[in-house]
Motif scaffolding. Structure first.
Motif, mmCIF file in Angstrom:
data_model
loop_
_atom_site.group_PDB
_atom_site.id
_atom_site.type_symbol
_atom_site.label_atom_id
_atom_site.label_comp_id
_atom_site.label_asym_id
_atom_site.label_seq_id
_atom_site.Cartn_x
_atom_site.Cartn_y
_atom_site.Cartn_z
ATOM 1 N N VAL A 24 0.856 -1.265 0.223
ATOM 2 C CA VAL A 24 -0.081 -0.018 -0.018
ATOM 3 C C VAL A 24 0.968 1.250 -0.013
ATOM 4 O O VAL A 24 0.657 2.434 -0.761
ATOM 5 N N HIS A 25 1.996 1.185 0.865
ATOM 6 C CA HIS A 25 2.683 2.504 0.728
ATOM 7 C C HIS A 25 3.549 2.705 -0.733
ATOM 8 O O HIS A 25 3.672 3.908 -0.876
ATOM 9 N N TYR A 26 3.909 1.644 -1.090
ATOM 10 C CA TYR A 26 4.540 1.592 -2.365
ATOM 11 C C TYR A 26 3.721 2.200 -3.352
ATOM 12 O O TYR A 26 3.954 3.045 -4.237
ATOM 13 N N ALA A 27 2.262 1.679 -3.390
ATOM 14 C CA ALA A 27 1.432 2.549 -4.194
ATOM 15 C C ALA A 27 1.248 3.800 -4.098
ATOM 16 O O ALA A 27 1.098 4.740 -4.901
ATOM 17 N N LYS A 28 1.118 4.445 -2.782
ATOM 18 C CA LYS A 28 1.158 5.823 -2.590
ATOM 19 C C LYS A 28 2.223 6.652 -2.899
ATOM 20 O O LYS A 28 2.230 7.456 -3.621
ATOM 21 N N ALA A 29 3.511 5.886 -2.862
ATOM 22 C CA ALA A 29 4.967 6.574 -3.098
ATOM 23 C C ALA A 29 4.836 6.460 -4.772
ATOM 24 O O ALA A 29 5.953 7.389 -5.285
ATOM 25 N N GLN A 30 4.521 5.616 -5.576
ATOM 26 C CA GLN A 30 4.807 5.379 -6.829
ATOM 27 C C GLN A 30 3.495 5.354 -7.730
ATOM 28 O O GLN A 30 3.047 4.409 -8.171
ATOM 29 N N PRO A 31 2.769 6.655 -7.882
ATOM 30 C CA PRO A 31 1.492 6.626 -8.576
ATOM 31 C C PRO A 31 1.575 6.173 -9.950
ATOM 32 O O PRO A 31 0.660 5.898 -10.538
ATOM 33 N N GLY A 32 2.824 6.006 -10.629
ATOM 34 C CA GLY A 32 2.718 5.730 -12.122
ATOM 35 C C GLY A 32 3.016 4.090 -12.266
ATOM 36 O O GLY A 32 2.933 3.745 -13.303
ATOM 37 N N ILE A 33 2.930 3.464 -11.291
ATOM 38 C CA ILE A 33 3.195 2.105 -10.992
ATOM 39 C C ILE A 33 2.026 1.349 -10.404
ATOM 40 O O ILE A 33 1.464 1.836 -9.050
ATOM 41 N N ARG A 34 1.248 0.476 -10.621
ATOM 42 C CA ARG A 34 0.290 -0.323 -10.029
ATOM 43 C C ARG A 34 0.857 -1.442 -9.183
ATOM 44 O O ARG A 34 1.516 -2.058 -9.380
ATOM 45 N N PHE A 35 0.454 -1.286 -7.641
ATOM 46 C CA PHE A 35 0.962 -2.189 -6.598
ATOM 47 C C PHE A 35 -0.152 -2.575 -5.760
ATOM 48 O O PHE A 35 -1.060 -1.832 -5.438
ATOM 49 N N ASN A 36 -0.292 -4.021 -5.974
ATOM 50 C CA ASN A 36 -1.570 -4.387 -5.460
ATOM 51 C C ASN A 36 -0.928 -5.641 -4.861
ATOM 52 O O ASN A 36 -0.257 -6.516 -5.094
ATOM 53 N N ALA A 37 -1.812 -6.230 -3.421
ATOM 54 C CA ALA A 37 -1.697 -7.275 -2.960
ATOM 55 C C ALA A 37 -2.794 -8.209 -3.048
ATOM 56 O O ALA A 37 -3.908 -8.067 -3.115
ATOM 57 N N VAL A 38 -2.160 -9.638 -3.092
ATOM 58 C CA VAL A 38 -3.461 -10.763 -3.282
ATOM 59 C C VAL A 38 -3.344 -11.737 -2.225
ATOM 60 O O VAL A 38 -2.289 -12.070 -1.838
ATOM 61 N N GLU A 39 -4.600 -12.032 -1.974
ATOM 62 C CA GLU A 39 -4.726 -13.402 -1.411
ATOM 63 C C GLU A 39 -5.282 -14.398 -2.586
ATOM 64 O O GLU A 39 -6.137 -14.335 -3.002
ATOM 65 N N PRO A 40 -4.234 -15.500 -2.801
ATOM 66 C CA PRO A 40 -4.748 -16.396 -3.864
ATOM 67 C C PRO A 40 -5.647 -17.409 -3.799
ATOM 68 O O PRO A 40 -5.932 -17.962 -4.577
ATOM 69 N N GLY A 41 -5.965 -17.510 -2.397
ATOM 70 C CA GLY A 41 -6.745 -18.848 -1.975
ATOM 71 C C GLY A 41 -6.000 -19.865 -1.406
ATOM 72 O O GLY A 41 -4.855 -19.909 -1.800
ATOM 73 N N PRO A 42 -6.635 -20.678 -0.522
ATOM 74 C CA PRO A 42 -5.773 -21.800 0.110
ATOM 75 C C PRO A 42 -5.564 -22.688 -0.906
ATOM 76 O O PRO A 42 -6.287 -23.141 -1.986
#
Length: 227
Positions: free
Chosen positions: A163-181
């Motif tokens: 989340v912090h990288y997403a805020k600091a680097q608005p030109g790049i998409r940063f997302n975290a995922v829960e891929p499922g068990p």
């Protein structure tokens, strides 16, 4: 051609994510700590291999320098490398955070110059709802009963870093995922999980977002997760 790097890509979700991205026409680099296993996995898939230990600064720098020399940019970075420690002591805590959280910082910082050269950079952190306060305090969720303090805490850190990288680097998409068990070597002791193909699709979906896609989110296959 889209240039992609997957850390811990020699097995499990990382390996299957590589296979699916290759099928979409990506140039995929598999980063793995063990050179023999990584090279074997890359050869099986038709990917390229870079030795990459997320806990070693020199290894990370060398891997990104190799990609820079060959490609000149990086379009997709998947933070997949991770460990699951069942012990609860100082050494286990250091190993957990060094791989699952600090490793994200090492690799992202080394990759940023190449990601900035991409016109559509996506960074995906394979995190976990085991790191969600909402999930681990909800008796109706399976995470409620998982005694994995270090894994959960380090994955909370991984999501926050994303989340912090997403805020600091608005030109790049940063997302975290829960891929499922998912049934992998990591979860074998628990006897749980679905085929890696299903979970990798969640990662691939986030790795192939277009310019209108979200950033700074934590999602599973159904959408954003509270955390």
């Amino acid at each position: 051609m889209t240039v992609s790097l997957i850390t811990g890509g020699n097995k499990g979700i990382g390996y299957e994510t590589a296979r699916q991205l290759l099928a979409l026409g990506h140039q995929v680099y598999i980063g793995a700590r063990d050179a023999g296993r990584g090279a074997k996995a890359a050869a099986e898939l038709g990917a390229r291999f870079v030795q990459l230990d997320v806990t070693d600064d020199a290894s990370v720098s060398s891997a990104l320098a190799t990609i820079d020399a060959a490609e000149g940019r990086l379009d997709v970075l998947v933070h997949n490398a991770g460990v699951l420690e069942t012990a609860l002591d100082g050494p286990a805590a250091l190993r957990s955070f060094d791989t699952n959280a600090v490793g994200i910082v090492r690799v992202t910082e080394a990759a940023l110059p190449l990601l900035r050269k991409s016109s559509h950079a996506n960074v995906v952190t394979v995190s976990s709802s085991a790191g969600s306060f909402w999930a681990v305090t909800n008796p109706e969720r399976p995470e409620f009963g998982l005694p994995l303090a270090l894994y959960s805490a380090s994955k909370s850190a991984a999501t926050m870093l994303t989340v912090h990288y997403a805020k600091a680097q608005p030109g790049i998409r940063f997302n975290a995922v829960e891929p499922g068990p998912t049934a992998t070597d990591m979860t074998a002791a628990f006897g749980i999980g679905r085929p890696v193909e299903q979970s990798a699709r969640v990662v691939v979906g986030m790795a192939t977002l277009d310019a209108s896609g979200p950033t700074g989110t934590f999602q599973d296959e159904t959408g954003p997760l509270p955390w």
